[in-house]
Design a protein around this motif. Sequence first.
Motif, short mmCIF file in Angstrom:
data_model
loop_
_atom_site.label_atom_id
_atom_site.label_comp_id
_atom_site.label_asym_id
_atom_site.label_seq_id
_atom_site.Cartn_x
_atom_site.Cartn_y
_atom_site.Cartn_z
N GLU A 1 0.83 -1.21 0.00
CA GLU A 1 0.00 0.00 0.00
C GLU A 1 0.86 1.25 0.00
O GLU A 1 0.53 2.25 -0.64
N PHE A 2 1.99 1.21 0.70
CA PHE A 2 2.90 2.35 0.72
C PHE A 2 3.42 2.65 -0.69
O PHE A 2 3.41 3.79 -1.15
N TRP A 3 3.88 1.60 -1.38
CA TRP A 3 4.38 1.79 -2.75
C TRP A 3 3.26 2.24 -3.68
O TRP A 3 3.50 3.04 -4.60
N ALA A 4 2.05 1.76 -3.45
CA ALA A 4 0.93 2.12 -4.32
C ALA A 4 0.57 3.60 -4.21
O ALA A 4 -0.03 4.17 -5.13
N ARG A 5 0.94 4.25 -3.10
CA ARG A 5 0.65 5.67 -2.94
C ARG A 5 1.50 6.53 -3.88
O ARG A 5 1.14 7.66 -4.19
N MET A 6 2.64 6.01 -4.30
CA MET A 6 3.56 6.80 -5.13
C MET A 6 3.10 6.83 -6.58
O MET A 6 2.38 5.95 -7.05
N LYS A 7 3.54 7.87 -7.27
CA LYS A 7 3.34 7.90 -8.71
C LYS A 7 4.17 6.79 -9.35
O LYS A 7 5.28 6.49 -8.89
N ALA A 8 3.64 6.21 -10.40
CA ALA A 8 4.31 5.07 -11.05
C ALA A 8 5.73 5.43 -11.48
O ALA A 8 6.66 4.63 -11.34
#
Length: 308
Positions: free
Chosen positions: A94-101
Amino acid sequence: RLGYKTLWSHRLRSLNIPYGGVLGNVDMPVAELVFRNYKSLLRMGEVDRVWFNSIRESSPLAAVALKESKGWISQGRVPGSIHWTMSIPPSMDEFWARMKAKHRSELRRNSRRLADACGDQVVFRGFRGPGEVQTACDHVESVAARTYLRGMGQGFQSTPETLRRFTLSAERDAFRAYVLYAAHKPVAYWIGECEGSVYYPTDTGYDPEFKKYEAGTLAFIFAVEELLREGKTRFDFGFGDAGYKQYFGDENWMDQSPSIYAPNLRCSFVRTGHTAAARLTKLSKDILDRVGRTNWVKTKWRGAFRKS
């Protein structure tokens, strides 16, 4: 101070109230009582100044401070500063998913590039216990000595006082330090303390040689992962604005750091200088923001302070 530049300095006996230092349920009557007691210390000559480090603008303490600014012994209203925090998600996915691709891809690429450049000698290490404080501070000091903050005489410094404070913190299981190593040397760090479910970093920095790998951000991600495993729920970035705080933070508010001074001519002069410098700094930043040059000026100024 004007930005990072000290215009002039002076000596005062100052009672500094740290962030969160007024404990308990502080409603308006309690806030008024707090200020009355501190003002009595000023009138009796016990101290020259009472300074509150970053109180939320919406709090009763800030409201009373603003009311007191009508009196001549107060610093008056000065520009506040933004305060960012980040909720720690229940999983790293979920933490990584918050970032822009794009940023997610860049961080992973930089991690691989760092490993390639250092022959896979990249290690993350966390420090927590009383017996680890000395080592953590020694390793953090080796990086802090090369930052722009050290060039200004600020930021982390491994002094006996710092070691004692963090040792006391470790003895109650609050101390946390997270360090990134590359090619057998420390290159980035976050160091601070936990209170309840919140992590409060006191200092962060990176070796300028490793800026191209986003070493500071890689150390931050490691810190988040470790805190998540412990069940911590919030990462408090602290005072002031920064690009990384805006990017990762998901809650913010404005802080004020009001001061009240002893009722004498010397302290009135100091108060006037502090207020003028704060307002001049705010005006300068507003102008730079309008022309889109704030980050450029900050980068150049910080570069001048970095240790080679």
